[in-house]
Structures are given as structure tokens and as C-alpha cells.
Design a protein around this motif. Structure first.
Motif, PDB file in Angstrom:
ATOM      1  N   ALA A  23     -34.061  87.495  26.497  1.00 50.14           N
ATOM      2  CA  ALA A  23     -34.124  88.088  25.158  1.00 50.14           C
ATOM      3  C   ALA A  23     -35.491  88.735  24.915  1.00 50.14           C
ATOM      4  CB  ALA A  23     -33.850  87.024  24.097  1.00 50.14           C
ATOM      5  N   ALA A  24     -36.566  88.073  25.388  1.00 49.54           N
ATOM      6  CA  ALA A  24     -37.920  88.619  25.190  1.00 49.54           C
ATOM      7  C   ALA A  24     -38.073  89.941  25.930  1.00 49.54           C
ATOM      8  CB  ALA A  24     -38.962  87.610  25.677  1.00 49.54           C
ATOM      9  N   VAL A  25     -37.612  89.988  27.170  1.00 49.04           N
ATOM     10  CA  VAL A  25     -37.765  91.211  27.981  1.00 49.04           C
ATOM     11  C   VAL A  25     -36.887  92.324  27.410  1.00 49.04           C
ATOM     12  CG1 VAL A  25     -37.406  92.216  30.272  1.00 49.04           C
ATOM     13  CG2 VAL A  25     -38.466  89.954  30.054  1.00 49.04           C
ATOM     14  N   TRP A  26     -35.665  91.987  27.006  1.00 52.49           N
ATOM     15  CA  TRP A  26     -34.754  92.986  26.413  1.00 52.49           C
ATOM     16  C   TRP A  26     -35.413  93.598  25.175  1.00 52.49           C
ATOM     17  CZ3 TRP A  26     -29.338  93.870  27.631  1.00 52.49           C
ATOM     18  CH2 TRP A  26     -28.689  94.703  26.725  1.00 52.49           C
ATOM     19  N   THR A  27     -36.004  92.732  24.347  1.00 51.55           N
ATOM     20  CA  THR A  27     -36.592  93.185  23.083  1.00 51.55           C
ATOM     21  C   THR A  27     -37.776  94.125  23.313  1.00 51.55           C
ATOM     22  OG1 THR A  27     -35.959  91.063  22.129  1.00 51.55           O
ATOM     23  CG2 THR A  27     -37.517  92.375  20.859  1.00 51.55           C
ATOM     24  N   ILE A  28     -38.522  93.891  24.398  1.00 53.68           N
ATOM     25  CA  ILE A  28     -39.748  94.661  24.603  1.00 53.68           C
ATOM     26  C   ILE A  28     -39.540  95.838  25.569  1.00 53.68           C
ATOM     27  CG2 ILE A  28     -40.878  93.515  26.567  1.00 53.68           C
ATOM     28  CD1 ILE A  28     -42.511  94.259  23.152  1.00 53.68           C
ATOM     29  N   LEU A  29     -38.344  95.967  26.163  1.00 51.80           N
ATOM     30  CA  LEU A  29     -38.126  97.043  27.148  1.00 51.80           C
ATOM     31  C   LEU A  29     -38.504  98.444  26.630  1.00 51.80           C
ATOM     32  CD1 LEU A  29     -34.921  96.362  29.295  1.00 51.80           C
ATOM     33  CD2 LEU A  29     -37.224  96.857  30.104  1.00 51.80           C
ATOM     34  N   SER A  87     -23.214  95.224  23.591  1.00 57.58           N
ATOM     35  CA  SER A  87     -22.017  94.385  23.505  1.00 57.58           C
ATOM     36  C   SER A  87     -21.396  94.167  24.878  1.00 57.58           C
ATOM     37  CB  SER A  87     -21.003  94.968  22.532  1.00 57.58           C
ATOM     38  OG  SER A  87     -20.861  96.324  22.775  1.00 57.58           O
ATOM     39  N   SER A  88     -21.446  95.177  25.756  1.00 56.48           N
ATOM     40  CA  SER A  88     -20.862  94.960  27.086  1.00 56.48           C
ATOM     41  C   SER A  88     -21.768  94.106  27.954  1.00 56.48           C
ATOM     42  CB  SER A  88     -20.541  96.297  27.770  1.00 56.48           C
ATOM     43  OG  SER A  88     -21.541  97.230  27.519  1.00 56.48           O
ATOM     44  N   ALA A  89     -23.091  94.100  27.658  1.00 59.59           N
ATOM     45  CA  ALA A  89     -24.015  93.311  28.478  1.00 59.59           C
ATOM     46  C   ALA A  89     -23.993  91.844  28.087  1.00 59.59           C
ATOM     47  CB  ALA A  89     -25.438  93.850  28.340  1.00 59.59           C
ATOM     48  N   PHE A  90     -23.570  91.560  26.842  1.00 62.17           N
ATOM     49  CA  PHE A  90     -23.656  90.175  26.350  1.00 62.17           C
ATOM     50  C   PHE A  90     -22.990  89.145  27.268  1.00 62.17           C
ATOM     51  CE2 PHE A  90     -22.193  86.531  23.926  1.00 62.17           C
ATOM     52  CZ  PHE A  90     -23.406  86.052  23.472  1.00 62.17           C
ATOM     53  N   PRO A  91     -21.730  89.408  27.715  1.00 54.91           N
ATOM     54  CA  PRO A  91     -21.107  88.397  28.581  1.00 54.91           C
ATOM     55  C   PRO A  91     -21.873  88.200  29.880  1.00 54.91           C
ATOM     56  CG  PRO A  91     -19.510  90.043  27.863  1.00 54.91           C
ATOM     57  CD  PRO A  91     -20.859  90.546  27.458  1.00 54.91           C
ATOM     58  N   ILE A  92     -22.624  89.210  30.316  1.00 51.34           N
ATOM     59  CA  ILE A  92     -23.359  89.088  31.584  1.00 51.34           C
ATOM     60  C   ILE A  92     -24.690  88.384  31.353  1.00 51.34           C
ATOM     61  CG2 ILE A  92     -24.350  90.381  33.533  1.00 51.34           C
ATOM     62  CD1 ILE A  92     -22.384  92.706  32.628  1.00 51.34           C
ATOM     63  N   VAL A  93     -25.487  88.880  30.387  1.00 56.79           N
ATOM     64  CA  VAL A  93     -26.819  88.285  30.187  1.00 56.79           C
ATOM     65  C   VAL A  93     -26.732  86.952  29.444  1.00 56.79           C
ATOM     66  CG1 VAL A  93     -28.004  90.506  30.233  1.00 56.79           C
ATOM     67  CG2 VAL A  93     -27.348  89.554  28.041  1.00 56.79           C
ATOM     68  N   GLY A  94     -25.700  86.769  28.625  1.00 58.76           N
ATOM     69  CA  GLY A  94     -25.486  85.483  27.969  1.00 58.76           C
ATOM     70  C   GLY A  94     -26.425  85.195  26.812  1.00 58.76           C
ATOM     71  N   ALA A  95     -27.510  85.930  26.708  1.00 59.26           N
ATOM     72  CA  ALA A  95     -28.513  85.648  25.675  1.00 59.26           C
ATOM     73  C   ALA A  95     -28.241  86.469  24.419  1.00 59.26           C
ATOM     74  CB  ALA A  95     -29.900  85.968  26.213  1.00 59.26           C
ATOM     75  N   ARG A  96     -28.732  85.968  23.286  1.00 56.30           N
ATOM     76  CA  ARG A  96     -28.655  86.703  22.021  1.00 56.30           C
ATOM     77  C   ARG A  96     -29.756  87.746  22.043  1.00 56.30           C
ATOM     78  NH1 ARG A  96     -31.255  85.224  17.479  1.00 56.30           N
ATOM     79  NH2 ARG A  96     -30.465  86.282  15.626  1.00 56.30           N
ATOM     80  N   GLU A 160     -38.008  88.482  13.163  1.00 56.17           N
ATOM     81  CA  GLU A 160     -36.834  87.827  13.734  1.00 56.17           C
ATOM     82  C   GLU A 160     -36.863  87.813  15.266  1.00 56.17           C
ATOM     83  OE1 GLU A 160     -33.043  89.367  12.471  1.00 56.17           O
ATOM     84  OE2 GLU A 160     -31.944  87.940  13.763  1.00 56.17           O
ATOM     85  N   TRP A 161     -37.302  88.928  15.863  1.00 59.47           N
ATOM     86  CA  TRP A 161     -37.148  89.080  17.319  1.00 59.47           C
ATOM     87  C   TRP A 161     -38.445  88.955  18.107  1.00 59.47           C
ATOM     88  CZ3 TRP A 161     -32.578  88.429  19.191  1.00 59.47           C
ATOM     89  CH2 TRP A 161     -31.480  88.692  18.373  1.00 59.47           C
ATOM     90  N   LEU A 162     -39.565  89.041  17.425  1.00 61.83           N
ATOM     91  CA  LEU A 162     -40.848  88.964  18.127  1.00 61.83           C
ATOM     92  C   LEU A 162     -41.697  87.834  17.539  1.00 61.83           C
ATOM     93  CD1 LEU A 162     -41.421  92.823  18.383  1.00 61.83           C
ATOM     94  CD2 LEU A 162     -41.055  91.287  20.324  1.00 61.83           C
ATOM     95  N   GLY A 163     -41.100  86.673  17.498  1.00 62.75           N
ATOM     96  CA  GLY A 163     -41.797  85.488  16.986  1.00 62.75           C
ATOM     97  C   GLY A 163     -42.800  84.952  18.005  1.00 62.75           C
TER      98      GLY A 163
END
Ligand code: CTP
Ligand code: MG
Length: 195
Positions: A23-29, A87-96, A160-163
């Protein structure tokens, strides 16, 4: 049976750590892309117009308008691509993982580019030539810029996302990713230095 039940508690911990990192890496990409993209799009007139201050260049030839615009644009595109695939990546990455509102999609890459420019300003004031390595400043400048601008432009989303936990994970991981990306850029001939 005994073995599985013995390991089950650790499985939860490992998954939680893994999801936090993903989630951290996704948020900062969107903030990771601009510096690499600037190496490709850069060139042409420098942002400081060749001006000097106290005998040294204000920023140097390594900070160009084309690099700044190209890098920011690439980061914005990355944010919207992540939104598209979320939405398509969610089942693969599993993270929120987050959706990037326009403010965050622009603030993260623009902040990264600004952080890098501020670092060059500091490096020139310290008397370092263009391309000189300054450990930690080189690796965290864009992260600091991205976080600062995200908190200014999209405070609710950033809170919310960069705590604190996400920021701590990113402070540890970013220098490693930065080093790897620059090694690759150097080896394929895009960068003059491996840092
Ligand atoms: N670049 C650019 N414009 C930017 C940022 C980067 O054109 N705003 C390009 C330049 O070609 C630069 C390269 O990307 O040389 C690598 O970026 P960086 O390592 O940040 O610049 P340096 O050349 O090392 O300069 P400095 O010492 O000022 O960081
Ligand atoms: Mg450099």
C-alpha cells in the motif's frame, strides 16, 4: 497439524507487513516516476537560466524545464493508470490501496520534482558541482517534496494514506529503490552517475 497451528500467528504478521509495504509503495508510485522520467525528457534550457548566486549556479544544468514538465506529467499519468487498474489489481495485490484524486495525482509528482530542485539549490550552496552525490539528500529529497505538497494540496487524502507508519516504511525503502533505479539508469546509459 502442530506445525501449521504453530506458524499461523506469524502468517498474519507477515501478511500485514506485506500489505503495508504494498500500500505504501502504491501510494507513492506517482512520486517515484518523475525523477526517472526527467532523465529521459530532460534537456534544453535550464530552469535557472544559467544564473549564478554567490559565484555558483542557482540550480545548475541538471534541472531543466523539459525535465520538470516531463517528469511531472509522467507521474500524473502513473497516478491515473493506478486508478484505472486499482479494481482489477485488488485481488492480486490483496492490499487496500488508494484512489488518487486529481489534487493528489498532481501534488505527488510535482512535489517530487520540486523537492529535487530544492536539493539542487542546497547542493550548489554547499559548493557541490552538478552530479555530485550527497547521500540521503539525493534519496529523500523527492519523497519529502511529494509528502509536503500532498499534505498542503490534499490534506484529508494525505492524512488517510500517508500516515506515520507509511512514511516510516517509505523513508526506509525509498533509498533502496532510488539506488536500484539509478544503477539501472547508469547501466543502460541514461544516467552519467550510478546515484
Ligand atoms: N533532469 C532534468 N530536469 C529536472 C530533473 C532532472 O532535466 N528537473 C535530468 C537532467 O538531465 C539531469 C538528470 O535528469 O542531469 C538526472 O537528474 P539528477 O540526478 O537530479 O540531476 P544531476 O545532473 O545529478 O544534477 P544535481 O547535482 O543538481 O542533482
Ligand atoms: Mg544526480
Amino acid at each position: 497439524m502442530g506445525l501449521i497451528s504453530c506458524h499461523l500467528p506469524y502468517r498474519g504478521v507477515v501478511l500485514t507487513v506485506l500489505w503495508t509495504i504494498i500500500a505504501a509503495v502504491w501510494t507513492i508510485l506517482p512520486a517515484y516516476v518523475p525523477n526517472s522520467a526527467a532523465v529521459v525528457t530532460g534537456g534544453g534550457p535550464p530552469i535557472d537560466g544559467g544564473r549564478t548566486w554567490a559565484g555558483c549556479r542557482v540550480l545548475g544544468d541538471g534541472k531543466t524545464w523539459r525535465g520538470a514538465f516531463g517528469g511531472t506529467a509522467a507521474g500524473v499519468v502513473m497516478a491515473f493508470l493506478l486508478n484505472f487498474f486499482r479494481s482489477s489489481a485488488f485481488p492480486i495485490v490483496g492490499a487496500r490501496v488508494p484512489v488518487f484524486p486529481v489534487q493528489a495525482a498532481v501534488a505527488l509528482p510535482l512535489g517530487a520534482i520540486c523537492g529535487d530542485i530544492v536539493a539542487s539549490f542546497i547542493k550548489r550552496r554547499m559548493g557541490h558541482e552538478r552530479g555530485a552525490a550527497v547521500p540521503l539528500l539525493d534519496q529523500l529529497d523527492f519523497l519529502a517534496g511529494a509528502l509536503a505538497l500532498a499534505y498542503i494540496v490534499a490534506p484529508g487524502w494525505a492524512a488517510e494514506w500517508l500516515g506515520r507508519l507509511t512514511v516510516a516504511v517509505l523513508v526506509v525503502l525509498t533509498p533502496l529503490f532510488h539506488r536500484m533505479a539509478n544503477q539501472i539508469g547508469y547501466r543502460i546509459g541514461l544516467k552519467d552517475e550510478p546515484w
